[in-house]
Design a protein around this motif. Structure first.
Motif, PDB file in Angstrom:
ATOM      1  N   LYS A  73       0.806  -1.217   0.000  1.00  0.00           N
ATOM      2  CA  LYS A  73       0.000   0.000   0.000  1.00  0.00           C
ATOM      3  C   LYS A  73       0.841   1.270   0.000  1.00  0.00           C
ATOM      4  N   ARG A  74       2.133   1.130  -0.135  1.00  0.00           N
ATOM      5  CA  ARG A  74       3.004   2.314  -0.078  1.00  0.00           C
ATOM      6  C   ARG A  74       3.324   2.895  -1.458  1.00  0.00           C
ATOM      7  N   ARG A  75       2.946   2.235  -2.520  1.00  0.00           N
ATOM      8  CA  ARG A  75       3.235   2.697  -3.895  1.00  0.00           C
ATOM      9  C   ARG A  75       4.716   3.048  -4.047  1.00  0.00           C
ATOM     10  N   ILE A  76       5.528   2.040  -3.776  1.00  0.00           N
ATOM     11  CA  ILE A  76       6.976   2.182  -3.887  1.00  0.00           C
ATOM     12  C   ILE A  76       7.436   1.578  -5.212  1.00  0.00           C
ATOM     13  N   GLY A  77       8.312   2.283  -5.897  1.00  0.00           N
ATOM     14  CA  GLY A  77       9.023   1.708  -7.037  1.00  0.00           C
ATOM     15  C   GLY A  77      10.416   1.335  -6.584  1.00  0.00           C
ATOM     16  N   PHE A  78      10.778   0.052  -6.702  1.00  0.00           N
ATOM     17  CA  PHE A  78      12.064  -0.433  -6.177  1.00  0.00           C
ATOM     18  C   PHE A  78      12.858  -1.025  -7.330  1.00  0.00           C
ATOM     19  N   VAL A  79      14.079  -0.529  -7.511  1.00  0.00           N
ATOM     20  CA  VAL A  79      14.973  -1.048  -8.551  1.00  0.00           C
ATOM     21  C   VAL A  79      16.184  -1.661  -7.866  1.00  0.00           C
ATOM     22  N   PHE A  80      16.413  -2.943  -8.133  1.00  0.00           N
ATOM     23  CA  PHE A  80      17.504  -3.670  -7.492  1.00  0.00           C
ATOM     24  C   PHE A  80      18.747  -3.681  -8.381  1.00  0.00           C
ATOM     25  N   GLN A  81      19.870  -4.041  -7.778  1.00  0.00           N
ATOM     26  CA  GLN A  81      21.133  -4.100  -8.511  1.00  0.00           C
ATOM     27  C   GLN A  81      21.088  -5.127  -9.632  1.00  0.00           C
ATOM     28  N   HIS A  82      20.438  -6.262  -9.379  1.00  0.00           N
ATOM     29  CA  HIS A  82      20.476  -7.354 -10.355  1.00  0.00           C
ATOM     30  C   HIS A  82      19.164  -7.493 -11.112  1.00  0.00           C
ATOM     31  N   TYR A  83      18.496  -6.359 -11.341  1.00  0.00           N
ATOM     32  CA  TYR A  83      17.367  -6.235 -12.271  1.00  0.00           C
ATOM     33  C   TYR A  83      16.094  -6.936 -11.807  1.00  0.00           C
ATOM     34  N   ALA A  84      16.159  -8.240 -11.458  1.00  0.00           N
ATOM     35  CA  ALA A  84      14.985  -8.997 -11.002  1.00  0.00           C
ATOM     36  C   ALA A  84      13.866  -8.965 -12.033  1.00  0.00           C
ATOM     37  N   LEU A  85      14.201  -9.073 -13.320  1.00  0.00           N
ATOM     38  CA  LEU A  85      13.191  -9.128 -14.376  1.00  0.00           C
ATOM     39  C   LEU A  85      12.638 -10.551 -14.495  1.00  0.00           C
ATOM     40  N   VAL A 157       7.286   7.052  -4.127  1.00  0.00           N
ATOM     41  CA  VAL A 157       8.723   7.173  -3.874  1.00  0.00           C
ATOM     42  C   VAL A 157       9.442   6.129  -4.705  1.00  0.00           C
ATOM     43  N   LEU A 158      10.534   6.536  -5.337  1.00  0.00           N
ATOM     44  CA  LEU A 158      11.349   5.618  -6.135  1.00  0.00           C
ATOM     45  C   LEU A 158      12.627   5.310  -5.366  1.00  0.00           C
ATOM     46  N   LEU A 159      12.887   4.014  -5.166  1.00  0.00           N
ATOM     47  CA  LEU A 159      14.063   3.567  -4.421  1.00  0.00           C
ATOM     48  C   LEU A 159      14.953   2.736  -5.342  1.00  0.00           C
ATOM     49  N   LEU A 160      16.252   3.018  -5.315  1.00  0.00           N
ATOM     50  CA  LEU A 160      17.203   2.295  -6.152  1.00  0.00           C
ATOM     51  C   LEU A 160      18.353   1.809  -5.278  1.00  0.00           C
ATOM     52  N   ASP A 161      18.586   0.502  -5.277  1.00  0.00           N
ATOM     53  CA  ASP A 161      19.623  -0.098  -4.442  1.00  0.00           C
ATOM     54  C   ASP A 161      20.799  -0.520  -5.319  1.00  0.00           C
ATOM     55  N   GLU A 162      21.872   0.270  -5.281  1.00  0.00           N
ATOM     56  CA  GLU A 162      23.057   0.016  -6.122  1.00  0.00           C
ATOM     57  C   GLU A 162      22.620  -0.289  -7.556  1.00  0.00           C
ATOM     58  N   PRO A 163      21.860   0.602  -8.206  1.00  0.00           N
ATOM     59  CA  PRO A 163      21.241   0.260  -9.491  1.00  0.00           C
ATOM     60  C   PRO A 163      22.223  -0.036 -10.616  1.00  0.00           C
ATOM     61  N   PHE A 164      23.448   0.493 -10.512  1.00  0.00           N
ATOM     62  CA  PHE A 164      24.408   0.288 -11.596  1.00  0.00           C
ATOM     63  C   PHE A 164      25.602  -0.553 -11.165  1.00  0.00           C
ATOM     64  N   GLY A 165      25.499  -1.172  -9.996  1.00  0.00           N
ATOM     65  CA  GLY A 165      26.641  -1.882  -9.433  1.00  0.00           C
ATOM     66  C   GLY A 165      27.114  -3.056 -10.253  1.00  0.00           C
ATOM     67  N   ALA A 166      26.211  -3.663 -11.043  1.00  0.00           N
ATOM     68  CA  ALA A 166      26.587  -4.851 -11.822  1.00  0.00           C
ATOM     69  C   ALA A 166      27.076  -4.509 -13.225  1.00  0.00           C
ATOM     70  N   LEU A 167      27.208  -3.217 -13.527  1.00  0.00           N
ATOM     71  CA  LEU A 167      27.565  -2.785 -14.876  1.00  0.00           C
ATOM     72  C   LEU A 167      28.999  -2.271 -14.914  1.00  0.00           C
ATOM     73  N   ASP A 168      29.591  -2.279 -16.107  1.00  0.00           N
ATOM     74  CA  ASP A 168      30.964  -1.777 -16.201  1.00  0.00           C
ATOM     75  C   ASP A 168      30.966  -0.257 -16.177  1.00  0.00           C
ATOM     76  N   ALA A 169      32.151   0.316 -16.003  1.00  0.00           N
ATOM     77  CA  ALA A 169      32.276   1.744 -15.714  1.00  0.00           C
ATOM     78  C   ALA A 169      31.700   2.620 -16.818  1.00  0.00           C
ATOM     79  N   ALA A 170      31.952   2.284 -18.090  1.00  0.00           N
ATOM     80  CA  ALA A 170      31.479   3.124 -19.193  1.00  0.00           C
ATOM     81  C   ALA A 170      29.960   3.150 -19.245  1.00  0.00           C
ATOM     82  N   ILE A 171      29.327   1.993 -19.064  1.00  0.00           N
ATOM     83  CA  ILE A 171      27.861   1.932 -19.094  1.00  0.00           C
ATOM     84  C   ILE A 171      27.278   2.671 -17.897  1.00  0.00           C
ATOM     85  N   ARG A 172      27.919   2.549 -16.734  1.00  0.00           N
ATOM     86  CA  ARG A 172      27.437   3.260 -15.549  1.00  0.00           C
ATOM     87  C   ARG A 172      27.414   4.761 -15.783  1.00  0.00           C
TER      88      ARG A 172
END
Length: 365
Positions: A73-85, A157-172
């Motif tokens: 019921k909090r209407r949170i958007g959560f983006v994880f480091q490893h996508y979780a698609l 509220v949009l929450l992102l937990d290390e969203p780019f941690g699994a990507l290489d430096a140029a893509i980040r």
């Protein structure tokens, strides 16, 4: 959405993970939670999302007590480091998922969902990927899809937990610029967790530096970089040079040190500790200085010098090669800090006790 966090605490068994967090976030603000592993960043994010609960404290969003609300019921958007698609769903269906599983009374019609997905595909710059599956995407593309799925529900509220941690430096780097643009277009109140200073400072309106479950400092990139609030922040920002000094009239003094470029400190006279980054020290020839050039090397862009004192203490100094003075081994130089932080010795906790300076083991020239 405004967020007000007050006196939030959380322990796992005997381990205190959050030790009284107080933080206010403005509507539409993008805030980074920056700190090393174990500082409590992700735990704080999970409590806001409703995936974990504090032992004590308050969490109020737009005037509503969110600790009374379950996660759904909090209407949170959560983006994880490893996508979780969902691997069995196309990009289009992954983005639509949050809308399509709403209770029937709240679920938009199919045409409304399709229009929303089409809008997000354009915003995410991936309309050509709509019918592909996650296994057919690059890491950067998957992270865009994960963000699209979070944005589809128009989160409070949009929450992102290390969203780019699994990507290489140029893509980040590319995704950081893109995420900032998306944030400006959506206006979502956003918190993201990172241990990457560059990422936090490039993206965030404000940066919250956390250490051992506490907020050590809140501010802009320049404020935190140039005026760290504690020895912890100074070290986290790369101030690996720690020198004992004497404070007189707000100025740090020591043999072979010219600290006139540093701001005066409103502190009592007496012993103190000066924290410096190697790239914030200039060198000036001074035969009276106890600091002698012991080593130097170049990586093409930077000159790394090692200044040694008679007691064996060494200080690393990084200088831009094209603007560095000619340096001669065995010559005495005065250290001139450009920025730095001074803390009274009695204000440095036991865990913050001065550490030995690093000894450089570079090849002599």
């Amino acid at each position: 959405m405004t967020i007000a966090i007050s006196s939030l605490t959380k322990s796992f068994g005997p381990t205190a993970v959050l030790r009284g967090i107080d933080l206010s976030i403005n509507d539409g603000e993008l805030v980074a939670l920056l700190g090393p592993s174990g500082s409590g960043k992700t735990t704080l994010l999970k409590i806001i999302a409703g995936l974990d609960w504090p032992d004590a404290g308050g969490l109020v969003v737009n005037g509503q007590n969110w600790l009374d609300l379950p996660a759904q019921k909090r209407r949170i958007g959560f983006v994880f480091q490893h996508y979780a698609l969902f691997p069995h769903m196309t990009v289009r269906d992954n983005i639509a998922f949050g809308l399509s599983v709403r209770p029937r009374a709240e679920r938009p019609g199919k045409s409304v969902i399709a229009a929303k997905v089409t809008e997000l595909l354009a915003l995410l710059q991936i309309p050509h990927l709509a019918d592909r599956y996650p296994t057919q995407l690059s890491g950067g593309q998957r992270q865009r899809v994960a963000l699209g799925r979070a944005l589809a529900i128009e989160p409070a509220v949009l929450l992102l937990d290390e969203p780019f941690g699994a990507l290489d430096a140029a893509i980040r780097r590319d995704l950081r610029r893109w995420l900032r643009e998306v944030h400006q277009q959506t206006g979502s109140t956003t918190l993201f967790v990172t241990h990457d200073q560059e990422e936090a400072f490039e993206l965030a309106d404000r940066v919250v530096v956390m250490g051992e479950g506490r907020i050590e400092q809140i501010g802009s990139a320049d404020q935190i970089h140039d005026r760290p609030a504690s020895p912890f922040v100074a070290r986290f920002m790369g101030a690996v040079v720690e020198l004992p000094v004497t404070l007189r009239a707000g100025r740090a003094e020591a043999a072979g040190l010219d600290a006139r470029a540093l701001e005066r400190r409103a502190m009592a006279d007496g012993p103190a500790q000066l924290f410096l980054r190697p790239d914030a020290i200039a060198l000036e020839a001074d035969p009276a200085s106890p600091w002698v050039l012991a080593h130097k090397s170049s990586n093409g862009a930077m000159i790394r010098a090692s200044m040694r004192r008679a007691d064996g203490t060494e200080v690393p100094v990084d200088l831009l090669r094209h603007s560095a003075p000619d340096l001669t081994l065995g010559t005495a130089y005065r250290l001139r800090p450009l920025t730095g932080a001074v803390f009274a010795l009695d204000g440095i906790a036991q865990s913050d006790a001065p550490r030995p300076l690093p000894i450089l083991k570079e090849k002599r020239q």
